[in-house]
Scaffold this active site. Sequence first.
Site, mmCIF file in Angstrom:
data_model
loop_
_atom_site.group_PDB
_atom_site.id
_atom_site.type_symbol
_atom_site.label_atom_id
_atom_site.label_comp_id
_atom_site.label_asym_id
_atom_site.label_seq_id
_atom_site.Cartn_x
_atom_site.Cartn_y
_atom_site.Cartn_z
ATOM 1 N N ALA A 45 52.904 66.651 73.625
ATOM 2 C CA ALA A 45 53.107 66.779 75.082
ATOM 3 C C ALA A 45 52.598 65.530 75.796
ATOM 4 C CB ALA A 45 52.370 68.004 75.617
ATOM 5 N N LYS A 207 28.172 63.416 78.802
ATOM 6 C CA LYS A 207 27.776 63.335 77.389
ATOM 7 C C LYS A 207 26.348 63.847 77.201
ATOM 8 C CE LYS A 207 30.920 59.484 76.685
ATOM 9 N NZ LYS A 207 31.072 58.034 76.834
HETATM 10 N N1 LIG Z 1 39.919 56.079 75.408
HETATM 11 C C1 LIG Z 1 38.771 56.201 74.760
HETATM 12 O O1 LIG Z 1 38.236 55.213 74.243
HETATM 13 C C2 LIG Z 1 38.108 57.548 74.618
HETATM 14 C C3 LIG Z 1 36.884 57.646 73.906
HETATM 15 C C4 LIG Z 1 36.305 58.902 73.740
HETATM 16 C C5 LIG Z 1 36.908 60.014 74.292
HETATM 17 N N2 LIG Z 1 38.068 59.861 75.013
HETATM 18 C C6 LIG Z 1 38.666 61.057 75.593
HETATM 19 O O2 LIG Z 1 39.933 61.257 74.991
HETATM 20 C C7 LIG Z 1 40.806 61.888 75.915
HETATM 21 C C8 LIG Z 1 42.078 61.036 76.031
HETATM 22 O O3 LIG Z 1 41.728 59.746 76.498
HETATM 23 P P1 LIG Z 1 42.790 58.556 76.528
HETATM 24 O O4 LIG Z 1 41.996 57.327 76.800
HETATM 25 O O5 LIG Z 1 43.655 58.607 75.328
HETATM 26 O O6 LIG Z 1 43.643 58.937 77.826
HETATM 27 P P2 LIG Z 1 45.060 58.310 78.292
HETATM 28 O O7 LIG Z 1 45.298 57.013 77.630
HETATM 29 O O8 LIG Z 1 45.060 58.374 79.773
HETATM 30 O O9 LIG Z 1 46.133 59.355 77.718
HETATM 31 C C9 LIG Z 1 46.318 60.623 78.283
HETATM 32 C C10 LIG Z 1 47.583 61.214 77.719
HETATM 33 O O10 LIG Z 1 47.753 62.520 78.238
HETATM 34 C C11 LIG Z 1 49.065 62.659 78.810
HETATM 35 N N3 LIG Z 1 48.933 63.568 79.936
HETATM 36 C C12 LIG Z 1 48.049 63.527 80.949
HETATM 37 N N4 LIG Z 1 48.227 64.580 81.770
HETATM 38 C C13 LIG Z 1 49.242 65.301 81.255
HETATM 39 C C14 LIG Z 1 49.902 66.505 81.639
HETATM 40 N N5 LIG Z 1 49.546 67.166 82.740
HETATM 41 N N6 LIG Z 1 50.898 66.977 80.843
HETATM 42 C C15 LIG Z 1 51.276 66.300 79.726
HETATM 43 N N7 LIG Z 1 50.679 65.157 79.329
HETATM 44 C C16 LIG Z 1 49.697 64.669 80.082
HETATM 45 C C17 LIG Z 1 49.466 61.269 79.212
HETATM 46 O O11 LIG Z 1 50.882 61.197 79.232
HETATM 47 P P3 LIG Z 1 51.663 59.807 79.578
HETATM 48 O O12 LIG Z 1 51.347 58.875 78.419
HETATM 49 O O13 LIG Z 1 53.076 60.158 79.639
HETATM 50 O O14 LIG Z 1 51.062 59.317 80.862
HETATM 51 C C18 LIG Z 1 48.842 60.432 78.079
HETATM 52 O O15 LIG Z 1 49.715 60.396 76.976
HETATM 53 C C19 LIG Z 1 40.024 62.025 77.221
HETATM 54 O O16 LIG Z 1 39.444 63.298 77.280
HETATM 55 C C20 LIG Z 1 38.925 60.979 77.076
HETATM 56 O O17 LIG Z 1 37.779 61.279 77.800
HETATM 57 C C21 LIG Z 1 38.684 58.664 75.177
#
Ligand SMILES: NC(=O)c1ccc[n+]([C@@H]2O[C@H](COP(=O)([O-])OP(=O)(O)OC[C@H]3O[C@@H](n4cnc5c(N)ncnc54)[C@H](OP(=O)(O)O)[C@@H]3O)[C@@H](O)[C@H]2O)c1
Length: 429
Positions: A45, A207
């Site tokens: 999704a 955290k």
């Molecule tokens: N990035 C890091 O280094 C990191 C480290 C530790 C933990 N985290 C955690 O991991 C999680 C993901 O982080 P991320 O950095 O990967 O975030 P991201 O790059 O913003 O990706 C979010 C994804 O979710 C999709 N999305 C958001 N809202 C949606 C909805 N309502 N319906 C369907 N799809 C939806 C987005 O779709 P689109 O691609 O189409 O916009 C995107 O693919 C978060 O909880 C974050 O806190 C991240």
Amino acid sequence: MSERTIRVGLLGCGTVGTSVVRTLHEHADDIERRAGVRVVVTRVAVRDVAKNRDVPLASETFTTDGIAIVDDPDIDVIVELLGGIEPARSLIAKALASGKPVVTANKELLARHGRELFAAAGASGLDLRFEAAVAGGVPLIRPLQESLAGERVDRILGIVNGTTNYILTQMSERGWGFDEALAEAQRLGYAEADPTADVEGFDAAAKCAILATLAFDTDVTTDDVHREGITQVTAQDIADADRLGYVVKLLAIAELEDGEVSARVHPAMVPVAHPLASVREAFNAVFVEGAKVGQLMFYGRGAGGDPTATSVVGDVVHVARHLAHAHAGMVPQAGLGRRLRPMGETRGQYYLNLHVEDRPGVLAEIAECFGRHSVSIERVWQEGAGDEATLVFITHRAREADFQATLGEVRGFSCVRAVESMLRVEGEG
Ligand SMILES: NC(=O)c1ccc[n+]([C@@H]2O[C@H](COP(=O)([O-])OP(=O)(O)OC[C@H]3O[C@@H](n4cnc5c(N)ncnc54)[C@H](OP(=O)(O)O)[C@@H]3O)[C@@H](O)[C@H]2O)c1
């Protein structure tokens, strides 16, 4: 190997989600051997299905309908990587209600609504794993939950936000002010355009709440955590700390004292000799003190797609084993018969201190010997003079056998009076 396949429904395919898909694909055989079943991502999704994500999945795998994935009877496990509270909270609750275990990296959600979700998982006997939610790629949650299950943790001190640690490192090492260091962090992609969640300590507070909840078996939410960010830290603060033998760090601190739990996030001076003082740039480290185990430190990359995906995939393997083998324990897998590399074929860096004659040509003679054995020198300098002269070498990574051959030859040189010391150098680069 089981013939069953565990089908993953992925919610979110952004920074972490794409790395998870690639990791599951690239390491599919190893993961199958470790999980005892094949693990495949069958539905994903996202918000925008048209976006090019460069992942090895067919376009029909993608949908904007997260509920359809959670409801799909063909999906075995849900991996939530959307971030934020809604719709993540409802989708996880729905997944658990329909008997699907969940893996998530969502610290914001768990720090606010962890209790209700853990209760739902517990009531159904389902896994709800979240290794990536604190310190991204650093294995920390499972050690706290499992390895330290018999310990009484007294205190946790954590550098759990890479952005602020990067900023403080630049302020400390370059003498910059906060604004200048933040601008550099944004330019390099370590800080978001809106850095509030990081620099005001919200991310670290979430955290901290999760760590305190786990360590002390007490519900601690983000709102229970005292929070101060780093926007008020000045170049003068940093200089004073430096002069006194301290380094300024943003710490998440969870403590148990007299049976009471405290949780706080604020900048603090840490003695330069403390292991946390040497945690630089965007790295994370969590220092745990236990009554019996003493001090432990968990250190590594707290963010980034690939490190974080490693933790997520580890959780997926854990859950897949449970699904496939009805809670089989994790035991070392049968050997693949891989060759064991003899010491001479290993590669490392070397430190060599030679007591030498102090005359022209000595360095060239010894350096020529290094070169002939394919050992390249990273640094060389002379200490002392006359009868006290020593030449000190640090090599680049080289084959052990080549280095030993160099050493054997150099020992016999008339210009070399003694090999004062030879040490292997580990942990550099
Ligand atoms: N990035 C890091 O280094 C990191 C480290 C530790 C933990 N985290 C955690 O991991 C999680 C993901 O982080 P991320 O950095 O990967 O975030 P991201 O790059 O913003 O990706 C979010 C994804 O979710 C999709 N999305 C958001 N809202 C949606 C909805 N309502 N319906 C369907 N799809 C939806 C987005 O779709 P689109 O691609 O189409 O916009 C995107 O693919 C978060 O909880 C974050 O806190 C991240």
